[in-house]
Design a protein around this motif. Structure first.
Motif, PDB file in Angstrom:
ATOM      1  N   SER A  41       0.826  -1.206   0.000  1.00  0.00           N
ATOM      2  CA  SER A  41       0.000   0.000   0.000  1.00  0.00           C
ATOM      3  C   SER A  41       0.861   1.257   0.000  1.00  0.00           C
ATOM      4  O   SER A  41       2.028   1.239   0.380  1.00  0.00           O
ATOM      5  CB  SER A  41      -0.908   0.015   1.226  1.00  0.00           C
ATOM      6  OG  SER A  41      -0.149   0.183   2.406  1.00  0.00           O
ATOM      7  N   THR A  42       0.245   2.325  -0.439  1.00  0.00           N
ATOM      8  CA  THR A  42       0.874   3.643  -0.429  1.00  0.00           C
ATOM      9  C   THR A  42      -0.136   4.631   0.122  1.00  0.00           C
ATOM     10  O   THR A  42      -1.319   4.571  -0.218  1.00  0.00           O
ATOM     11  CB  THR A  42       1.288   4.071  -1.855  1.00  0.00           C
ATOM     12  OG1 THR A  42       2.218   3.121  -2.365  1.00  0.00           O
ATOM     13  CG2 THR A  42       1.911   5.446  -1.863  1.00  0.00           C
ATOM     14  N   GLU A  43       0.331   5.535   0.972  1.00  0.00           N
ATOM     15  CA  GLU A  43      -0.514   6.590   1.511  1.00  0.00           C
ATOM     16  C   GLU A  43       0.140   7.920   1.204  1.00  0.00           C
ATOM     17  O   GLU A  43       1.365   8.057   1.285  1.00  0.00           O
ATOM     18  CB  GLU A  43      -0.693   6.438   3.021  1.00  0.00           C
ATOM     19  CG  GLU A  43      -1.483   5.209   3.402  1.00  0.00           C
ATOM     20  CD  GLU A  43      -1.716   5.098   4.900  1.00  0.00           C
ATOM     21  OE1 GLU A  43      -1.233   5.963   5.652  1.00  0.00           O
ATOM     22  OE2 GLU A  43      -2.391   4.142   5.302  1.00  0.00           O
ATOM     23  N   ALA A  44      -0.683   8.910   0.852  1.00  0.00           N
ATOM     24  CA  ALA A  44      -0.147  10.222   0.516  1.00  0.00           C
ATOM     25  C   ALA A  44      -1.136  11.314   0.874  1.00  0.00           C
ATOM     26  O   ALA A  44      -2.344  11.150   0.713  1.00  0.00           O
ATOM     27  CB  ALA A  44       0.171  10.291  -0.982  1.00  0.00           C
ATOM     28  N   SER A  45      -0.593  12.420   1.381  1.00  0.00           N
ATOM     29  CA  SER A  45      -1.394  13.626   1.588  1.00  0.00           C
ATOM     30  C   SER A  45      -0.488  14.827   1.330  1.00  0.00           C
ATOM     31  O   SER A  45       0.720  14.777   1.542  1.00  0.00           O
ATOM     32  CB  SER A  45      -1.987  13.676   2.995  1.00  0.00           C
ATOM     33  OG  SER A  45      -0.983  13.780   3.970  1.00  0.00           O
ATOM     34  N   TYR A  46      -1.103  15.891   0.834  1.00  0.00           N
ATOM     35  CA  TYR A  46      -0.351  17.092   0.468  1.00  0.00           C
ATOM     36  C   TYR A  46      -1.224  18.303   0.765  1.00  0.00           C
ATOM     37  O   TYR A  46      -2.322  18.427   0.233  1.00  0.00           O
ATOM     38  CB  TYR A  46       0.024  17.033  -1.011  1.00  0.00           C
ATOM     39  CG  TYR A  46       0.776  18.233  -1.553  1.00  0.00           C
ATOM     40  CD1 TYR A  46       1.716  18.922  -0.795  1.00  0.00           C
ATOM     41  CD2 TYR A  46       0.569  18.661  -2.855  1.00  0.00           C
ATOM     42  CE1 TYR A  46       2.410  20.010  -1.316  1.00  0.00           C
ATOM     43  CE2 TYR A  46       1.265  19.746  -3.385  1.00  0.00           C
ATOM     44  CZ  TYR A  46       2.178  20.419  -2.606  1.00  0.00           C
ATOM     45  OH  TYR A  46       2.868  21.490  -3.121  1.00  0.00           O
ATOM     46  N   GLU A  47      -0.713  19.162   1.645  1.00  0.00           N
ATOM     47  CA  GLU A  47      -1.436  20.379   2.008  1.00  0.00           C
ATOM     48  C   GLU A  47      -0.532  21.574   1.762  1.00  0.00           C
ATOM     49  O   GLU A  47       0.630  21.582   2.157  1.00  0.00           O
ATOM     50  CB  GLU A  47      -1.863  20.339   3.471  1.00  0.00           C
ATOM     51  CG  GLU A  47      -2.645  21.552   3.893  1.00  0.00           C
ATOM     52  CD  GLU A  47      -3.108  21.503   5.340  1.00  0.00           C
ATOM     53  OE1 GLU A  47      -3.834  22.423   5.744  1.00  0.00           O
ATOM     54  OE2 GLU A  47      -2.748  20.554   6.072  1.00  0.00           O
ATOM     55  N   ARG A  48      -1.084  22.571   1.101  1.00  0.00           N
ATOM     56  CA  ARG A  48      -0.376  23.824   0.835  1.00  0.00           C
ATOM     57  C   ARG A  48      -1.375  24.944   1.092  1.00  0.00           C
ATOM     58  O   ARG A  48      -2.225  25.238   0.259  1.00  0.00           O
ATOM     59  CB  ARG A  48       0.146  23.836  -0.589  1.00  0.00           C
ATOM     60  CG  ARG A  48       1.069  24.964  -0.877  1.00  0.00           C
ATOM     61  CD  ARG A  48       1.653  24.880  -2.294  1.00  0.00           C
ATOM     62  NE  ARG A  48       2.637  25.914  -2.434  1.00  0.00           N
ATOM     63  CZ  ARG A  48       3.936  25.756  -2.235  1.00  0.00           C
ATOM     64  NH1 ARG A  48       4.415  24.578  -1.940  1.00  0.00           N
ATOM     65  NH2 ARG A  48       4.761  26.774  -2.353  1.00  0.00           N
ATOM     66  N   LYS A  49      -1.291  25.534   2.281  1.00  0.00           N
ATOM     67  CA  LYS A  49      -2.295  26.494   2.723  1.00  0.00           C
ATOM     68  C   LYS A  49      -2.397  27.725   1.844  1.00  0.00           C
ATOM     69  O   LYS A  49      -3.494  28.207   1.573  1.00  0.00           O
ATOM     70  CB  LYS A  49      -2.048  26.894   4.184  1.00  0.00           C
ATOM     71  CG  LYS A  49      -2.353  25.769   5.146  1.00  0.00           C
ATOM     72  CD  LYS A  49      -2.178  26.181   6.588  1.00  0.00           C
ATOM     73  CE  LYS A  49      -2.530  25.023   7.502  1.00  0.00           C
ATOM     74  NZ  LYS A  49      -2.288  25.340   8.907  1.00  0.00           N
ATOM     75  N   GLU A  50      -1.253  28.257   1.368  1.00  0.00           N
ATOM     76  CA  GLU A  50      -1.292  29.483   0.572  1.00  0.00           C
ATOM     77  C   GLU A  50      -2.057  29.291  -0.739  1.00  0.00           C
ATOM     78  O   GLU A  50      -2.580  30.260  -1.294  1.00  0.00           O
ATOM     79  CB  GLU A  50       0.113  30.007   0.300  1.00  0.00           C
ATOM     80  CG  GLU A  50       0.936  29.130  -0.623  1.00  0.00           C
ATOM     81  CD  GLU A  50       2.369  29.617  -0.793  1.00  0.00           C
ATOM     82  OE1 GLU A  50       2.686  30.734  -0.359  1.00  0.00           O
ATOM     83  OE2 GLU A  50       3.164  28.870  -1.369  1.00  0.00           O
ATOM     84  N   ASP A  51      -2.128  28.075  -1.232  1.00  0.00           N
ATOM     85  CA  ASP A  51      -2.864  27.771  -2.463  1.00  0.00           C
ATOM     86  C   ASP A  51      -4.220  27.137  -2.171  1.00  0.00           C
ATOM     87  O   ASP A  51      -4.892  26.681  -3.107  1.00  0.00           O
ATOM     88  CB  ASP A  51      -2.046  26.841  -3.359  1.00  0.00           C
ATOM     89  CG  ASP A  51      -0.756  27.484  -3.833  1.00  0.00           C
ATOM     90  OD1 ASP A  51      -0.720  28.727  -3.943  1.00  0.00           O
ATOM     91  OD2 ASP A  51       0.223  26.750  -4.084  1.00  0.00           O
ATOM     92  N   ASP A  52      -4.584  27.063  -0.882  1.00  0.00           N
ATOM     93  CA  ASP A  52      -5.835  26.430  -0.467  1.00  0.00           C
ATOM     94  C   ASP A  52      -5.944  25.009  -1.041  1.00  0.00           C
ATOM     95  O   ASP A  52      -6.970  24.591  -1.547  1.00  0.00           O
ATOM     96  CB  ASP A  52      -7.032  27.283  -0.884  1.00  0.00           C
ATOM     97  CG  ASP A  52      -8.277  26.951  -0.073  1.00  0.00           C
ATOM     98  OD1 ASP A  52      -8.131  26.489   1.074  1.00  0.00           O
ATOM     99  OD2 ASP A  52      -9.394  27.158  -0.597  1.00  0.00           O
ATOM    100  N   LEU A  53      -4.827  24.285  -0.948  1.00  0.00           N
ATOM    101  CA  LEU A  53      -4.715  22.937  -1.490  1.00  0.00           C
ATOM    102  C   LEU A  53      -4.655  21.945  -0.339  1.00  0.00           C
ATOM    103  O   LEU A  53      -3.826  22.090   0.563  1.00  0.00           O
ATOM    104  CB  LEU A  53      -3.433  22.845  -2.330  1.00  0.00           C
ATOM    105  CG  LEU A  53      -3.165  21.578  -3.102  1.00  0.00           C
ATOM    106  CD1 LEU A  53      -4.160  21.443  -4.245  1.00  0.00           C
ATOM    107  CD2 LEU A  53      -1.744  21.617  -3.667  1.00  0.00           C
ATOM    108  N   ASN A  54      -5.538  20.972  -0.347  1.00  0.00           N
ATOM    109  CA  ASN A  54      -5.556  19.936   0.680  1.00  0.00           C
ATOM    110  C   ASN A  54      -5.965  18.622   0.010  1.00  0.00           C
ATOM    111  O   ASN A  54      -7.148  18.334  -0.125  1.00  0.00           O
ATOM    112  CB  ASN A  54      -6.512  20.305   1.807  1.00  0.00           C
ATOM    113  CG  ASN A  54      -6.361  19.403   3.008  1.00  0.00           C
ATOM    114  OD1 ASN A  54      -5.561  18.467   2.996  1.00  0.00           O
ATOM    115  ND2 ASN A  54      -7.131  19.659   4.040  1.00  0.00           N
TER     116      ASN A  54
END
Length: 148
Positions: free
Chosen positions: A75-88
């Protein structure tokens, strides 16, 4: 009758547990994902690392950039958050975005810390950060922490 009385709650709870999966789990690997074979059964990573965690803080924003990536044999798990771009993003969406970024990273466990941090800053467009912390586990199991 007693069996029937317990069958419905047990069946319902099984459906609930199946529906509460991990939202960070990646189900569609990028097209360059390695095909697992017996010689490579312990390492399913297509990068120089199996685990990559990044936390970038600015003076006015904590956790401005947050990356969590981990791959294991099945399995692979991934998350990416970039607040300045409102990316979650999480799961497949995060992996799609991270794959293009991880493809720009070409460091290994022997790369000097400063060079690793420079690559991370360039790849994730980090400027004037208050702090950068990256925890990386390489495919051979070596764990390294990079801080600035």
């Amino acid at each position: 009758m007693k069996r029937l009385k317990w069958a419905l709650p047990v069946t319902a709870s099984l459906f609930l547990m199946a529906g509460c999966g991990d939202s960070d789990e990646v189900t569609n690997q990028p097209s360059e994902a390695p095909v697992e074979d017996e010689a490579n059964s312990d390492n399913n990573s297509m990068y120089t690392f199996d685990k990559f965690e990044l936390d970038v803080d600015y003076t006015d924003v904590n956790d401005a950039i947050k990356v969590d990536y981990e791959t294991e044999a099945n399995s692979t798990e991934a998350s990416y958050e970039r607040k300045e771009d409102d990316l979650n993003l999480s799961g497949d969406e995060a992996m799609q975005e991270l794959d293009s970024l991880f493809g720009q990273l070409n460091f290994d466990k022997d790369t000097p810390d400063e060079e690793v941090l420079n690559q991370i800053k360039a790849t994730f467009n980090v400027e004037d950060a208050q702090s950068i912390e990256a925890d990386v586990t390489f495919t051979d199991g070596t764990e390294k922490e990079y801080k600035e």
